[in-house]
Design a protein around this motif. Structure first.
Motif, PDB file in Angstrom:
ATOM      1  N   VAL A 186      74.173  29.394  18.670  1.00 13.74           N
ATOM      2  CA  VAL A 186      73.640  30.651  18.119  1.00 13.74           C
ATOM      3  C   VAL A 186      74.194  30.855  16.711  1.00 13.74           C
ATOM      4  CG1 VAL A 186      73.566  33.169  18.409  1.00 13.74           C
ATOM      5  CG2 VAL A 186      73.337  31.680  20.411  1.00 13.74           C
ATOM      6  N   LEU A 187      75.513  30.658  16.537  1.00 17.93           N
ATOM      7  CA  LEU A 187      76.140  30.808  15.217  1.00 17.93           C
ATOM      8  C   LEU A 187      75.609  29.766  14.238  1.00 17.93           C
ATOM      9  CD1 LEU A 187      79.938  31.598  15.853  1.00 17.93           C
ATOM     10  CD2 LEU A 187      78.005  33.151  15.760  1.00 17.93           C
ATOM     11  N   GLU A 188      75.476  28.526  14.712  1.00 18.03           N
ATOM     12  CA  GLU A 188      74.988  27.448  13.836  1.00 18.03           C
ATOM     13  C   GLU A 188      73.573  27.721  13.360  1.00 18.03           C
ATOM     14  OE1 GLU A 188      75.539  23.847  16.093  1.00 18.03           O
ATOM     15  OE2 GLU A 188      77.714  24.196  16.167  1.00 18.03           O
ATOM     16  N   ALA A 189      72.730  28.240  14.259  1.00 17.92           N
ATOM     17  CA  ALA A 189      71.340  28.529  13.893  1.00 17.92           C
ATOM     18  C   ALA A 189      71.274  29.577  12.786  1.00 17.92           C
ATOM     19  CB  ALA A 189      70.577  29.017  15.124  1.00 17.92           C
ATOM     20  N   ALA A 190      72.142  30.586  12.901  1.00 18.07           N
ATOM     21  CA  ALA A 190      72.168  31.636  11.881  1.00 18.07           C
ATOM     22  C   ALA A 190      72.669  31.077  10.545  1.00 18.07           C
ATOM     23  CB  ALA A 190      73.054  32.784  12.340  1.00 18.07           C
ATOM     24  N   GLN A 191      73.716  30.225  10.615  1.00 13.70           N
ATOM     25  CA  GLN A 191      74.306  29.671   9.390  1.00 13.70           C
ATOM     26  C   GLN A 191      73.381  28.687   8.688  1.00 13.70           C
ATOM     27  OE1 GLN A 191      77.936  28.383  11.180  1.00 13.70           O
ATOM     28  NE2 GLN A 191      78.926  30.386  10.990  1.00 13.70           N
ATOM     29  N   GLY A 192      72.397  28.184   9.443  1.00 10.15           N
ATOM     30  CA  GLY A 192      71.450  27.233   8.840  1.00 10.15           C
ATOM     31  C   GLY A 192      70.387  27.907   7.993  1.00 10.15           C
ATOM     32  N   GLY A 208      65.962  40.619   3.527  1.00 11.05           N
ATOM     33  CA  GLY A 208      65.065  39.522   3.930  1.00 11.05           C
ATOM     34  C   GLY A 208      65.813  38.466   4.731  1.00 11.05           C
ATOM     35  N   ILE A 209      67.065  38.197   4.319  1.00 13.27           N
ATOM     36  CA  ILE A 209      67.903  37.205   5.024  1.00 13.27           C
ATOM     37  C   ILE A 209      68.196  37.714   6.441  1.00 13.27           C
ATOM     38  CG2 ILE A 209      70.204  36.132   5.078  1.00 13.27           C
ATOM     39  CD1 ILE A 209      70.014  36.150   1.926  1.00 13.27           C
ATOM     40  N   LYS A 210      68.529  39.004   6.532  1.00  9.96           N
ATOM     41  CA  LYS A 210      68.809  39.596   7.848  1.00  9.96           C
ATOM     42  C   LYS A 210      67.579  39.489   8.754  1.00  9.96           C
ATOM     43  CE  LYS A 210      69.470  44.198   8.570  1.00  9.96           C
ATOM     44  NZ  LYS A 210      70.187  45.478   8.734  1.00  9.96           N
ATOM     45  N   ARG A 211      66.419  39.752   8.187  1.00  7.23           N
ATOM     46  CA  ARG A 211      65.160  39.652   8.954  1.00  7.23           C
ATOM     47  C   ARG A 211      64.950  38.219   9.449  1.00  7.23           C
ATOM     48  NH1 ARG A 211      63.205  42.854  11.719  1.00  7.23           N
ATOM     49  NH2 ARG A 211      63.192  41.136  13.162  1.00  7.23           N
ATOM     50  N   ALA A 212      65.223  37.248   8.566  1.00  4.34           N
ATOM     51  CA  ALA A 212      65.047  35.827   8.911  1.00  4.34           C
ATOM     52  C   ALA A 212      65.980  35.422  10.051  1.00  4.34           C
ATOM     53  CB  ALA A 212      65.298  34.955   7.685  1.00  4.34           C
ATOM     54  N   VAL A 213      67.230  35.934   9.999  1.00  4.78           N
ATOM     55  CA  VAL A 213      68.204  35.626  11.061  1.00  4.78           C
ATOM     56  C   VAL A 213      67.715  36.213  12.392  1.00  4.78           C
ATOM     57  CG1 VAL A 213      70.558  36.047  11.903  1.00  4.78           C
ATOM     58  CG2 VAL A 213      70.184  35.423   9.509  1.00  4.78           C
ATOM     59  N   LYS A 214      67.258  37.460  12.355  1.00  5.07           N
ATOM     60  CA  LYS A 214      66.773  38.110  13.583  1.00  5.07           C
ATOM     61  C   LYS A 214      65.573  37.361  14.165  1.00  5.07           C
ATOM     62  CE  LYS A 214      68.364  42.870  13.224  1.00  5.07           C
ATOM     63  NZ  LYS A 214      67.997  44.261  13.447  1.00  5.07           N
ATOM     64  N   ASP A 215      64.651  36.944  13.279  1.00  6.43           N
ATOM     65  CA  ASP A 215      63.471  36.196  13.745  1.00  6.43           C
ATOM     66  C   ASP A 215      63.877  34.881  14.396  1.00  6.43           C
ATOM     67  OD1 ASP A 215      61.844  38.201  12.858  1.00  6.43           O
ATOM     68  OD2 ASP A 215      61.215  37.182  11.009  1.00  6.43           O
ATOM     69  N   GLU A 216      64.839  34.198  13.772  1.00 12.74           N
ATOM     70  CA  GLU A 216      65.329  32.919  14.312  1.00 12.74           C
ATOM     71  C   GLU A 216      65.978  33.129  15.688  1.00 12.74           C
ATOM     72  OE1 GLU A 216      66.490  28.724  14.139  1.00 12.74           O
ATOM     73  OE2 GLU A 216      64.914  29.927  13.219  1.00 12.74           O
ATOM     74  N   MET A 217      66.744  34.206  15.810  1.00 13.82           N
ATOM     75  CA  MET A 217      67.408  34.507  17.080  1.00 13.82           C
ATOM     76  C   MET A 217      66.393  34.764  18.199  1.00 13.82           C
ATOM     77  SD  MET A 217      70.715  34.364  16.551  1.00 13.82           S
ATOM     78  CE  MET A 217      70.415  33.015  15.428  1.00 13.82           C
ATOM     79  N   GLN A 218      65.316  35.468  17.825  1.00 10.43           N
ATOM     80  CA  GLN A 218      64.307  35.784  18.836  1.00 10.43           C
ATOM     81  C   GLN A 218      63.505  34.551  19.239  1.00 10.43           C
ATOM     82  OE1 GLN A 218      62.035  39.330  18.317  1.00 10.43           O
ATOM     83  NE2 GLN A 218      60.847  38.958  20.157  1.00 10.43           N
ATOM     84  N   ARG A 229      64.179  31.308  18.842  1.00  9.61           N
ATOM     85  CA  ARG A 229      64.927  30.173  19.382  1.00  9.61           C
ATOM     86  C   ARG A 229      65.707  30.498  20.657  1.00  9.61           C
ATOM     87  NH1 ARG A 229      68.684  26.400  15.686  1.00  9.61           N
ATOM     88  NH2 ARG A 229      69.619  25.278  17.397  1.00  9.61           N
ATOM     89  N   PHE A 230      66.229  31.705  20.733  1.00 12.67           N
ATOM     90  CA  PHE A 230      67.094  32.033  21.876  1.00 12.67           C
ATOM     91  C   PHE A 230      66.578  33.202  22.729  1.00 12.67           C
ATOM     92  CE2 PHE A 230      69.815  30.352  18.456  1.00 12.67           C
ATOM     93  CZ  PHE A 230      70.325  29.226  19.105  1.00 12.67           C
ATOM     94  N   GLY A 231      65.467  33.797  22.321  1.00 13.63           N
ATOM     95  CA  GLY A 231      64.943  34.933  23.089  1.00 13.63           C
ATOM     96  C   GLY A 231      65.784  36.192  22.941  1.00 13.63           C
ATOM     97  N   LEU A 232      66.561  36.268  21.840  1.00 14.00           N
ATOM     98  CA  LEU A 232      67.427  37.433  21.613  1.00 14.00           C
ATOM     99  C   LEU A 232      66.632  38.534  20.913  1.00 14.00           C
ATOM    100  CD1 LEU A 232      70.588  35.518  20.416  1.00 14.00           C
ATOM    101  CD2 LEU A 232      70.555  37.058  22.341  1.00 14.00           C
ATOM    102  N   THR A 233      66.357  39.606  21.650  1.00 13.72           N
ATOM    103  CA  THR A 233      65.568  40.700  21.069  1.00 13.72           C
ATOM    104  C   THR A 233      66.459  41.840  20.596  1.00 13.72           C
ATOM    105  OG1 THR A 233      65.281  41.505  23.317  1.00 13.72           O
ATOM    106  CG2 THR A 233      63.464  40.250  22.392  1.00 13.72           C
ATOM    107  N   GLN A 234      67.663  41.948  21.174  1.00 16.42           N
ATOM    108  CA  GLN A 234      68.585  43.021  20.796  1.00 16.42           C
ATOM    109  C   GLN A 234      69.652  42.439  19.865  1.00 16.42           C
ATOM    110  OE1 GLN A 234      68.651  46.216  22.623  1.00 16.42           O
ATOM    111  NE2 GLN A 234      66.851  45.705  23.814  1.00 16.42           N
ATOM    112  N   VAL A 235      69.352  42.440  18.581  1.00 20.87           N
ATOM    113  CA  VAL A 235      70.288  41.843  17.610  1.00 20.87           C
ATOM    114  C   VAL A 235      70.710  42.905  16.593  1.00 20.87           C
ATOM    115  CG1 VAL A 235      70.608  40.036  15.866  1.00 20.87           C
ATOM    116  CG2 VAL A 235      69.217  39.575  17.887  1.00 20.87           C
TER     117      VAL A 235
END
Length: 308
Positions: free
Chosen positions: A226-232, A270-280, A282-288
Motif C-alpha cells: 500500500v505504501l509502495e503504491a502511493a510512493q510510486g 491533484g497528487i492527493k486525488r491520484a493517491v486516493k484513486d490508486e488506493m481505491q 488497486r486495494f479497494g480502499l474507499t475510506q482514505v
C-alpha cells in the motif's frame, strides 16, 4: 477451516430485510429441537445427545444474536457512532465463537467423567431423536447458507449448524452401535469428538474476528505494498504515520501523512486525488484520509506505521 473470504475489493450491499424471516424460522426450529434433545438425552441416558442439544441451544442463541446484530448493523452513522454500527456483527461473532469454546471445554470434561463412570444408554431413542435433529440441522444450514457468504456474524451461526449436523450423524452412529453391540463407551467417545470439532472450528475462526476488533490490517492486504503504491505516484515524496485497518468485515480504511515533493506543492490536491484513486482501484480502499506535508517541512524521522 479458516475461511479467508476476501470482500475488501468489492462492496456488495445485501438487501437488508432479506433473510430476517429465514433467521426467525431457523431460531424457532432450533429451540424446539433443543427441548426434544434434552428430554431425549435425559430419558435415554445419552450424554452425546445432551452434547448435541447444548450445541443446538447455542445455535439458536447464536442465530438470535446474529439476527439482532444484523438489525443493529443497518443503522446509519451518527454523531455518537461516526463509523456506523456495522461492527455489531463482529461483536456478535466474537460472542458466538467464545460460547462455542466454553461449550466445547464443558463437553470434554463431561465426556471424560462419563468414561470414568459409565452409565446405561437406550440406543433406539437416541437414533430417532438424532435423526429428527439431523433433518432440522440441514434445513437450518440451508436457510442461513446464502447469507453466511457475506457476513462474519451469519457465518459463525451457519458453522454452528454444520457442526450440529455432523454431531447428529455421530449421535446416530453411537445409538446404532449401542443398539447392535451394547457399546455404551461409544457415547462419551462421540461426545469427545463433537467437543473437539466444536473447539477446532471456533478457534480457527475467532482469530479473524479479534483482528477486526483489534484494528488490525486486513489479512488479505500487504501493508508495505500500500505504501509502495502511493510512493510510486509522481510528486509523492513518501507516506508515513500510516494506519490501515478494517472498520468492519467489508470496509477497510487508510489514514496517513502524505509528503509531497517540494517542487510539486502547487499541484498537491491533484497528487492527493491520484493517491486516493490508486488506493481505491488497486486495494479497494474507499475510506482514505491523507494529511498533506511538504517535503521541506515533513516530520523528522517518521515511522511508517502508527503515530499521531
Amino acid at each position: 477451516m479458516s475461511h479467508g473470504h476476501h470482500h475488501h475489493h468489492h462492496h456488495h450491499h445485501v438487501d437488508p430485510e432479506a433473510g430476517d424471516a429465514r433467521m426467525a424460522i431457523a431460531v424457532g426450529v432450533n429451540m424446539l429441537l433443543t427441548v426434544a434433545q434434552v428430554v431425549g438425552g435425559i430419558l435415554s441416558g445419552s450424554l452425546a445427545m445432551i452434547a448435541d442439544a447444548l450445541h443446538n441451544f447455542s445455535d439458536a442463541i447464536s442465530l438470535v444474536i446474529a439476527a439482532l446484530a444484523r438489525k443493529i448493523a443497518r443503522r446509519p452513522a451518527n454523531a455518537e457512532m461516526p463509523f456506523g454500527y456495522a461492527r455489531a456483527e463482529t461483536v456478535a461473532a466474537l460472542i458466538n465463537y467464545t460460547t462455542l469454546i466454553v461449550i466445547g471445554i464443558y463437553l470434554m470434561i463431561e465426556a471424560i467423567l462419563r468414561f470414568l463412570s459409565p452409565e446405561p444408554v437406550t440406543g433406539w431413542m437416541v437414533i430417532v431423536i438424532a435423526g429428527v435433529a439431523l433433518v432440522i440441522d440441514v434445513i437450518t444450514a440451508m436457510l442461513t447458507y446464502a447469507m453466511s457468504k457475506d457476513s462474519q456474524n451469519i457465518r459463525a451461526a451457519f458453522l454452528h449448524n454444520v457442526a450440529d449436523a455432523m454431531g447428529s450423524l455421530a449421535v446416530i452412529l453411537a445409538g446404532t452401535l449401542i443398539l447392535l453391540f451394547g457399546w455404551t463407551w461409544v457415547d462419551p467417545l462421540v461426545t469427545l469428538l463433537i467437543a473437539g470439532y466444536i473447539l477446532w472450528m471456533a478457534l480457527a475462526e475467532i482469530g479473524s474476528v479479534i483482528r477486526v476488533l483489534m484494528l488490525g490490517s486486513p489479512p488479505d492486504m500487504v501493508p508495505s505494498a500500500v505504501l509502495e503504491a502511493a510512493q510510486g505516484i509522481d510528486g509523492v515524496a513518501g507516506l508515513h504515520k500510516a494506519h490501515l485497518w478494517q472498520i468492519d468485515e467489508h470496509t477497510t480504511a487508510l489514514q496517513a501523512h502524505l509528503v509531497v515533493d517540494e517542487g510539486a506543492w502547487a499541484r498537491a490536491d491533484g497528487i492527493k486525488r491520484a493517491v486516493k484513486d490508486e488506493m481505491q482501484t488497486r486495494f479497494g480502499l474507499t475510506q482514505v484520509t491523507l494529511e498533506l506535508e511538504c517535503s521541506r517541512h515533513s516530520c523528522a524521522a517518521p515511522q511508517d506505521w502508527g503515530g499521531a
